[in-house]
Design a protein around this motif. Structure first.
Motif, PDB file in Angstrom:
ATOM      1  N   TRP A   6       0.833  -1.216   0.000  1.00 45.16           N
ATOM      2  CA  TRP A   6       0.000   0.000   0.000  1.00 45.16           C
ATOM      3  C   TRP A   6       0.860   1.256   0.000  1.00 45.16           C
ATOM      4  O   TRP A   6       0.489   2.285  -0.561  1.00 45.16           O
ATOM      5  N   LEU A   7       2.038   1.150   0.595  1.00 44.59           N
ATOM      6  CA  LEU A   7       2.961   2.283   0.718  1.00 44.59           C
ATOM      7  C   LEU A   7       4.029   2.282  -0.371  1.00 44.59           C
ATOM      8  O   LEU A   7       5.001   3.037  -0.296  1.00 44.59           O
ATOM      9  N   GLY A   8       3.847   1.440  -1.394  1.00 36.24           N
ATOM     10  CA  GLY A   8       4.767   1.416  -2.517  1.00 36.24           C
ATOM     11  C   GLY A   8       6.131   0.849  -2.199  1.00 36.24           C
ATOM     12  O   GLY A   8       7.087   1.080  -2.947  1.00 36.24           O
ATOM     13  N   ILE A  10       8.181   1.840  -0.178  1.00 36.10           N
ATOM     14  CA  ILE A  10       9.130   2.932   0.057  1.00 36.10           C
ATOM     15  C   ILE A  10       9.567   2.874   1.520  1.00 36.10           C
ATOM     16  O   ILE A  10       8.741   3.056   2.425  1.00 36.10           O
ATOM     17  N   PRO A  11      10.835   2.596   1.786  1.00 36.61           N
ATOM     18  CA  PRO A  11      11.272   2.366   3.173  1.00 36.61           C
ATOM     19  C   PRO A  11      10.898   3.489   4.136  1.00 36.61           C
ATOM     20  O   PRO A  11      10.459   3.221   5.262  1.00 36.61           O
ATOM     21  N   SER A  12      11.065   4.745   3.724  1.00 38.37           N
ATOM     22  CA  SER A  12      10.767   5.844   4.640  1.00 38.37           C
ATOM     23  C   SER A  12       9.285   5.893   4.994  1.00 38.37           C
ATOM     24  O   SER A  12       8.914   6.153   6.149  1.00 38.37           O
ATOM     25  N   LEU A  13       8.421   5.619   4.014  1.00 35.90           N
ATOM     26  CA  LEU A  13       6.978   5.600   4.288  1.00 35.90           C
ATOM     27  C   LEU A  13       6.614   4.446   5.212  1.00 35.90           C
ATOM     28  O   LEU A  13       5.820   4.615   6.145  1.00 35.90           O
ATOM     29  N   VAL A  14       7.194   3.275   4.932  1.00 42.01           N
ATOM     30  CA  VAL A  14       6.907   2.111   5.768  1.00 42.01           C
ATOM     31  C   VAL A  14       7.360   2.370   7.199  1.00 42.01           C
ATOM     32  O   VAL A  14       6.617   2.120   8.166  1.00 42.01           O
ATOM     33  N   GLY A  66       4.429  15.643  -8.237  1.00 38.56           N
ATOM     34  CA  GLY A  66       5.748  15.046  -8.398  1.00 38.56           C
ATOM     35  C   GLY A  66       6.392  14.623  -7.095  1.00 38.56           C
ATOM     36  O   GLY A  66       7.166  13.661  -7.062  1.00 38.56           O
ATOM     37  N   ALA A  67       6.059  15.306  -5.997  1.00 40.94           N
ATOM     38  CA  ALA A  67       6.663  14.981  -4.700  1.00 40.94           C
ATOM     39  C   ALA A  67       6.215  13.622  -4.177  1.00 40.94           C
ATOM     40  O   ALA A  67       6.821  13.075  -3.251  1.00 40.94           O
ATOM     41  N   PHE A  68       5.145  13.071  -4.773  1.00 41.32           N
ATOM     42  CA  PHE A  68       4.586  11.815  -4.269  1.00 41.32           C
ATOM     43  C   PHE A  68       4.860  10.632  -5.196  1.00 41.32           C
ATOM     44  O   PHE A  68       4.414   9.520  -4.946  1.00 41.32           O
ATOM     45  N   ALA A  69       5.602  10.892  -6.268  1.00 42.51           N
ATOM     46  CA  ALA A  69       5.901   9.857  -7.254  1.00 42.51           C
ATOM     47  C   ALA A  69       7.272   9.248  -6.988  1.00 42.51           C
ATOM     48  O   ALA A  69       8.134   9.851  -6.344  1.00 42.51           O
ATOM     49  N   SER A  70       7.456   8.045  -7.493  1.00 36.54           N
ATOM     50  CA  SER A  70       8.755   7.376  -7.460  1.00 36.54           C
ATOM     51  C   SER A  70       9.190   7.101  -8.889  1.00 36.54           C
ATOM     52  O   SER A  70       8.365   6.818  -9.753  1.00 36.54           O
ATOM     53  N   ILE A  71      10.509   7.186  -9.126  1.00 30.88           N
ATOM     54  CA  ILE A  71      11.069   6.895 -10.440  1.00 30.88           C
ATOM     55  C   ILE A  71      11.871   5.611 -10.335  1.00 30.88           C
ATOM     56  O   ILE A  71      12.805   5.517  -9.547  1.00 30.88           O
ATOM     57  N   ARG A  76      10.532   4.893 -15.263  1.00 27.60           N
ATOM     58  CA  ARG A  76       9.078   5.022 -15.274  1.00 27.60           C
ATOM     59  C   ARG A  76       8.567   5.506 -13.914  1.00 27.60           C
ATOM     60  O   ARG A  76       9.122   5.166 -12.875  1.00 27.60           O
ATOM     61  N   VAL A  77       7.499   6.265 -13.983  1.00 24.48           N
ATOM     62  CA  VAL A  77       6.897   6.840 -12.779  1.00 24.48           C
ATOM     63  C   VAL A  77       5.901   5.853 -12.192  1.00 24.48           C
ATOM     64  O   VAL A  77       5.138   5.214 -12.922  1.00 24.48           O
ATOM     65  N   SER A  78       5.904   5.733 -10.882  1.00 22.18           N
ATOM     66  CA  SER A  78       4.836   5.003 -10.195  1.00 22.18           C
ATOM     67  C   SER A  78       4.451   5.784  -8.945  1.00 22.18           C
ATOM     68  O   SER A  78       5.215   6.609  -8.442  1.00 22.18           O
ATOM     69  N   TYR A  79       3.243   5.539  -8.479  1.00 24.34           N
ATOM     70  CA  TYR A  79       2.727   6.204  -7.287  1.00 24.34           C
ATOM     71  C   TYR A  79       2.310   5.159  -6.262  1.00 24.34           C
ATOM     72  O   TYR A  79       1.579   4.223  -6.605  1.00 24.34           O
ATOM     73  N   PRO A  80       2.743   5.290  -5.007  1.00 20.47           N
ATOM     74  CA  PRO A  80       2.207   4.409  -3.972  1.00 20.47           C
ATOM     75  C   PRO A  80       0.691   4.550  -3.908  1.00 20.47           C
ATOM     76  O   PRO A  80       0.140   5.635  -4.110  1.00 20.47           O
TER      77      PRO A  80
END
Length: 288
Positions: A6-8, A10-14, A66-71, A76-80
């Motif tokens: 759900w959090l993509g 992303i270690p910092s979000l987790v 853009g601040a919420f996307a990951s490259i 390629r762009v993805s969003y959690p």
């Protein structure tokens, strides 16, 4: 791992979510996002859908989100999914977006409660509706290639009543639903009956022209390594049915039941698009 999806991943979000040490994703979005002017919401929503499905960066969308996307490594762009939910909430100007948000709410619950089978159902439902929006806005063939190129159908969402217990009941009701639409329309149909047999739902394409036959496709999502028990009655479901599961049966030497198509993992990844891949069980991503 399910909550991390759900959090993509992303270690910092987790970390922040698990330790409650900083703002939640929702708080962070509210604090950092730039409000979209009302007269720009339609354009930004269209552009965001393209970015969500295709993964190509959009400079206009990037100004807002853009601040919420990951490259990724493939550029390629993805969003959690936690931020997909926030963005769609901000851009909720279509019925389809409200339907997607309802399903994303269920998806979050199932991912964080480790009910992977139900989470997979929700993931595929969101993907199907995103592809319906793509057909409406960009003239694509839509889910299961139901729509003639360039048609740009309207969308509708219907629920079969609880008394529809069989495919015959469903077909009779769907025929009445189809008759209501006089222009090209994609119709997403689910059942209120919890034990409805064989499929989770249907997607219908009707041209709206008198005398034309609508195309009906059933779909089923399974997370376990099982195939359908019964053949599909193509008299009732004229487009057949599609099995959508990640560790795909399509690669295994078993003949599909009559009336069924088993999507390959490559086809499933194509249906999901770049960001929803984050909700696909990671071991399935290795399949051909």
């Amino acid at each position: 791992e399910e909550g991390a999806a759900w959090l993509g991943y992303i270690p910092s979000l987790v970390y922040c979510t698990q330790t409650f040490s900083e703002m939640s994703p929702s708080d962070r979005f509210q604090h950092m996002s730039i409000p979209v002017e009302h007269d720009k919401k339609q354009e930004i929503l269209h552009r965001f859908l393209e970015e969500l499905l295709g993964g190509q960066r959009d400079q206009v969308v990037g100004q807002y989100y853009g601040a919420f996307a990951s490259i990724g490594a493939n550029s390629r762009v993805s969003y959690p999914l936690c931020y997909v939910t926030e963005i769609f909430t901000q851009l909720r100007i279509e019925k389809a977006v409200s339907v997607i948000l309802d399903i994303l709410g269920k998806l979050k619950y199932h991912l964080t409660s480790k009910q992977s089978g139900l989470a997979w159902e929700c993931t595929v439902e969101v993907a199907i509706i995103l592809r319906m929006l793509e057909a409406k806005w960009f003239g694509s063939p839509g889910p299961f290639h139901l729509v003639p190129d360039g048609t740009n159908p309207e969308l509708a969402f219907r629920t079969l009543p609880d008394e529809c217990h069989t495919l015959t009941d469903a077909k009779n009701r769907m025929d009445r639903i189809i008759a209501e639409y006089k222009t090209p329309t994609l119709i997403y149909v689910t059942s209120a009956y919890a034990k409805f047999p064989q499929v989770e739902g249907f997607v219908i394409y009707t041209s709206g022209l008198e005398g034309s036959e609508a195309k009906i496709v059933g779909f089923q999502m399974k997370s376990a390594d099982r195939k359908p028990c019964k053949s599909m009655n193509e008299t009732l479901v004229n487009g057949g049915a599609v099995l959508i599961r990640g560790n795909s049966l399509a690669k295994k030497p078993r003949a599909p039941k009559i009336g069924w198509t088993y999507m390959t993992s490559t086809q499933i990844r194509g249906l999901l698009g770049n960001s929803l891949l984050l909700a696909m069980p990671r071991e399935w991503l290795q399949d051909p």
